[in-house]
Design an enzyme around this catalytic site. Structure first.
Site, mmCIF file in Angstrom:
data_model
loop_
_atom_site.group_PDB
_atom_site.id
_atom_site.type_symbol
_atom_site.label_atom_id
_atom_site.label_comp_id
_atom_site.label_asym_id
_atom_site.label_seq_id
_atom_site.Cartn_x
_atom_site.Cartn_y
_atom_site.Cartn_z
ATOM 1 N N THR A 215 -2.695 -21.461 -14.354
ATOM 2 C CA THR A 215 -3.746 -21.710 -15.340
ATOM 3 C C THR A 215 -4.593 -20.448 -15.512
ATOM 4 O OG1 THR A 215 -5.242 -22.544 -13.624
ATOM 5 C CG2 THR A 215 -3.850 -24.155 -14.725
ATOM 6 N N GLU A 216 -5.066 -20.233 -16.696
ATOM 7 C CA GLU A 216 -5.973 -19.116 -16.987
ATOM 8 C C GLU A 216 -5.350 -17.760 -16.662
ATOM 9 O OE1 GLU A 216 -9.971 -19.773 -15.580
ATOM 10 O OE2 GLU A 216 -9.796 -21.942 -15.830
#
Length: 312
Positions: A215-216
């Site tokens: 994520t991210e």
């Protein structure tokens, strides 16, 4: 979908049962767009120390009054999680496929985040397990529940997250870990000769048998636009390439140990402010939505991996 945007202060203050009241105006457009276009959405985030209104933790939702006790806070926690999950499931069935239940609860040294964290101040570390318990209680069976954090390559933090996830898994409360590779070009030094720290993290968490979501994902060129030189843009592209090559190698679909079921970049275009007056050069497209060198290297990693399989 954070508390700062979903909690309705006036309605909550007037609530007859003392429980929080949510309004969903801020997230309806995105949910509706996803519903109409067959897009799955990640629910981010149910519980976070940041971007949660201070008044949410106080008696009568009044910051001039003391913090509530743990039992009251737990009731508010359950009510909030129930409202958010059930709103999405009732009005946008099947759109939210997973939830980041708790975000960034552990510090880099492996200890609990205590400072500026009213969840911890009131409920201690129990708030994490309780959040997962209520998320599991109200989410449909096919909705996955995640713990999400950054700097997961640091040994002490990696161990603490592993121990937390193992405990939650034993109780049937977690389905996966969200790992945020939110880093600069040189931190950690993720080049082809030195990516052992993140590789070790992936293989450590793989032992839990949980899903792993990246994520991210981003590699930031820090500073102003003068730092966005061809050299740094190439370096950024190389970092994306090496990370994607590592993820492909480690994935169970390719014979690796890690059940990597999602890779998400942190955003779309450079200089689109995540926070006010906060510009960044970390994404696959520039500020004019033109693909950058890292866009092509991101794709090239997959093409090269596929070519290597075909050549065998």
């Amino acid at each position: 979908m954070k508390q700062q945007y979903l909690l309705d202060y006036e309605a909550t203050k007037a609530s007859k049962n003392g429980m929080p009241v949510c309004k969903f105006d801020s997230c309806i457009p995105a949910l509706q767009f996803c519903k109409e276009n067959g897009i799955k959405m990640r629910g981010h985030v149910l519980v976070w120390h940041n971007q949660t209104p201070e008044w949410f933790f106080h008696k009568d939702y009044d910051v001039s009054k003391p913090l509530v006790d743990a039992a009251t806070m737990e009731r508010r926690l359950e009510s909030y999680i129930k409202q958010v999950i059930e709103f999405c499931q009732k009005n946008y069935p099947g759109v939210v496929y997973c939830w980041d239940v708790v975000n960034e609860a552990i510090l880099d040294d492996g200890s609990w985040r205590e400072i500026n964290n009213n969840w911890y101040t009131i409920m201690k570390e129990k708030y994490v397990e309780k959040a997962f318990y209520y998320a599991r209680k109200y989410a449909k069976k096919d909705v996955a529940l995640f713990y999400n954090d950054y700097n997961v390559f640091l040994p002490a933090k990696r161990e603490a997250i592993y121990n937390l996830a193992q405990k939650l898994k034993e109780k049937g409360l977690i389905d996966g870990l969200g790992l945020q590779p939110t880093v600069g070009l040189n931190y950690p030094e993720l080049d082809s000769d030195d990516i052992d720290s993140f590789k070790t993290t992936l293989e450590t968490f793989a032992k839990l048998g949980l899903q792993i979501h990246i994520t991210e994902l981003n590699f930031e060129i820090k500073g102003d636009e003068s730092n966005r030189t061809p050299e740094n843009l190439k370096k950024q592209a190389d970092r994306y390439y090496e990370m994607m090559k590592l993820l492909l190698k480690e994935d169970t679909d390719n014979g690796g140990p890690c059940n990597i079921t999602c890779v998400t970049v942190f955003g779309i275009c450079d200089d689109y402010p995540l926070y006010k007056n906060f510009k960044q050069c970390m994404y696959l497209w520039d500020k004019n939505c033109n693909p950058k060198p890292c866009f092509y290297s991101f794709l090239q990693a997959g093409l090269d991996w596929k070519a290597s399989l075909l050549s065998k």
